[in-house]
Design an enzyme around this catalytic site. Sequence first.
Site, mmCIF file in Angstrom:
data_model
loop_
_atom_site.group_PDB
_atom_site.id
_atom_site.type_symbol
_atom_site.label_atom_id
_atom_site.label_comp_id
_atom_site.label_asym_id
_atom_site.label_seq_id
_atom_site.Cartn_x
_atom_site.Cartn_y
_atom_site.Cartn_z
ATOM 1 N N GLN A 249 70.259 36.843 94.426
ATOM 2 C CA GLN A 249 71.620 37.158 94.880
ATOM 3 C C GLN A 249 72.042 38.585 94.544
ATOM 4 O OE1 GLN A 249 74.229 33.392 93.808
ATOM 5 N NE2 GLN A 249 72.306 33.360 92.709
ATOM 6 N N ARG B 215 67.918 14.176 102.465
ATOM 7 C CA ARG B 215 68.042 14.363 101.015
ATOM 8 C C ARG B 215 69.409 14.939 100.627
ATOM 9 N NH1 ARG B 215 62.121 17.258 100.321
ATOM 10 N NH2 ARG B 215 61.010 15.376 99.699
ATOM 11 N N HIS C 270 68.522 35.686 90.586
ATOM 12 C CA HIS C 270 68.706 37.119 90.817
ATOM 13 C C HIS C 270 68.454 37.568 92.243
ATOM 14 C CE1 HIS C 270 68.574 36.674 86.490
ATOM 15 N NE2 HIS C 270 69.275 37.784 86.440
ATOM 16 N N ASP D 49 83.506 43.763 83.881
ATOM 17 C CA ASP D 49 84.512 43.680 82.814
ATOM 18 C C ASP D 49 83.980 44.174 81.468
ATOM 19 O OD1 ASP D 49 82.834 41.491 82.783
ATOM 20 O OD2 ASP D 49 84.407 40.011 82.428
ATOM 21 N N GLY D 50 82.713 43.861 81.169
ATOM 22 C CA GLY D 50 82.128 44.302 79.901
ATOM 23 C C GLY D 50 82.048 45.818 79.826
ATOM 24 N N THR E 27 80.628 43.961 90.554
ATOM 25 C CA THR E 27 80.040 42.673 90.164
ATOM 26 C C THR E 27 79.905 41.798 91.401
ATOM 27 O OG1 THR E 27 80.385 40.557 89.050
ATOM 28 C CG2 THR E 27 82.347 41.857 89.411
ATOM 29 N N MET F 104 75.068 32.086 91.328
ATOM 30 C CA MET F 104 75.604 32.830 90.182
ATOM 31 C C MET F 104 77.125 32.810 90.251
ATOM 32 S SD MET F 104 73.240 36.143 89.495
ATOM 33 C CE MET F 104 71.773 36.018 88.483
ATOM 34 N N ASP G 176 80.071 38.803 91.187
ATOM 35 C CA ASP G 176 80.890 37.618 90.897
ATOM 36 C C ASP G 176 82.308 37.718 91.466
ATOM 37 O OD1 ASP G 176 78.660 37.031 89.442
ATOM 38 O OD2 ASP G 176 79.614 37.086 87.474
ATOM 39 N N ARG H 1 78.931 33.005 87.045
ATOM 40 C CA ARG H 1 79.377 32.756 85.675
ATOM 41 C C ARG H 1 80.593 31.842 85.613
ATOM 42 N NH1 ARG H 1 79.639 38.031 82.080
ATOM 43 N NH2 ARG H 1 80.489 38.748 84.032
HETATM 44 O O1 F6P Z 1 77.850 38.964 86.170
HETATM 45 C C1 F6P Z 1 76.850 39.022 87.109
HETATM 46 C C2 F6P Z 1 75.799 38.021 86.850
HETATM 47 O O2 F6P Z 1 74.910 38.155 87.911
HETATM 48 C C3 F6P Z 1 76.275 36.595 86.644
HETATM 49 O O3 F6P Z 1 76.629 35.959 87.838
HETATM 50 C C4 F6P Z 1 75.081 35.996 85.930
HETATM 51 O O4 F6P Z 1 75.442 34.881 85.178
HETATM 52 C C5 F6P Z 1 74.648 37.110 85.048
HETATM 53 O O5 F6P Z 1 75.068 38.296 85.662
HETATM 54 C C6 F6P Z 1 73.166 37.156 84.804
HETATM 55 O O6 F6P Z 1 72.877 38.251 83.994
HETATM 56 P P1 F6P Z 1 71.423 38.750 83.569
HETATM 57 O O7 F6P Z 1 71.216 40.051 84.253
HETATM 58 O O8 F6P Z 1 71.514 38.904 82.092
HETATM 59 O O9 F6P Z 1 70.426 37.735 83.988
#
Ligand code: F6P
Length: 356
Positions: free
Chosen positions: A279, A168, A277, A109-110, A131, A175, A133, A177
């Site tokens: 992921q 446990r 990361h 989106d950015g 993404t 991730m 996400d 967001r």
């Molecule tokens: O938008 C993708 C994402 O992986 C999010 O899930 C996570 O919060 C963010 O990017 C992490 O970004 P950075 O690369 O700045 O650690």
Amino acid sequence: MRVGILTGGGDCPGLNAVIRAVARSLVKLVGAEVIGIEQGFLGLIERRVRTLDLREVAGIMATGGTILGTHNKANPFGYFGAGGADVSDAVCAYVRELDLDAVVVIGGDGSMAIAHQLALKGVPIVGCPKTIDNDLAHTDRSFGFDTAVAIVTEALDRLQTTGQSHGRVMILETMGRYAGWIALHAGLAGAADIILIPELPYRLDEVVRVCREREARQRYTLICVAEGARPEGGGFTVKERIEDSPEPIRLGGVGNVLRAQLEPLVGCEVRTTILGHVQRGGSPTPFDRVLATQYGHAAARLVAAKAFNRVVVLHGNRIDSVPLADVAGRSRNVPSDHDLLRTAWDTGISTGTLVA
Ligand code: F6P
């Protein structure tokens, strides 16, 4: 034609598959020369590009990351390297100097918001949604998501056996967001007992109830929590602020917060794993490779047809496109009436809420 291509924002499995498909299709369809722009919009600001011939895109289908590099702070409308100055006029002039007929922007989106601003200044853009996400507006699936879900699912499978052995509560933080798609899909696939997503603020007493119930029966509990999850009436867990980034807030750590909240209230030990990361790295799944290839091909066809300022999307099983303006800066969250939530509730999974 001469066509630029860049990958913006955070990386994502499948980026190379898109680059490959765009380059191969453009060469085949219109004999285009493809220009790789390095490190996202930074390459347009700092004038770093290279020709992407077919040899450069050979053998990259299965590789993670992006051969072009990326950057999640580079914004021509507020360049961190020049005290936040607007350098977009210089970027537009560079695009003209390079004699580019179009720029293919692969981003979230950015990146789409920046691309839209550039489009308003006359740069012909074709967008491609990226993404892990899965939260981009107007598309059912972004590539990278399937890979992330597979990685989280495998982690849950592994946490289940160790959690069961020790009796446990095992918390896995994903991730995603402000959108809970990864946690919801992987939580279902990985047989989590509790799935906590940003869209549904959780009640601690409900999470405790489920853990206690399971303590009495199965002895272990598996919790899949999205980084943006938060308790009712509480805020997000912010890991850090990166001031010169277009999106300054970085989330992370809610899994540890939840552990501290739970430990005094449940009878067993609690452990948290934050996947981070992991992921986003490594090889894309076959599904993401195919989707990325379809997106890259569709983007090339839009360029060939001079149908600019559009973003390729997936609607159901069909690749389509929508105006860039409709996608720019927008996100897509899990709606509270989503089928998968109903599936979760009806199969006895708690979302930390009383809705079920
Ligand atoms: O938008 C993708 C994402 O992986 C999010 O899930 C996570 O919060 C963010 O990017 C992490 O970004 P950075 O690369 O700045 O650690």
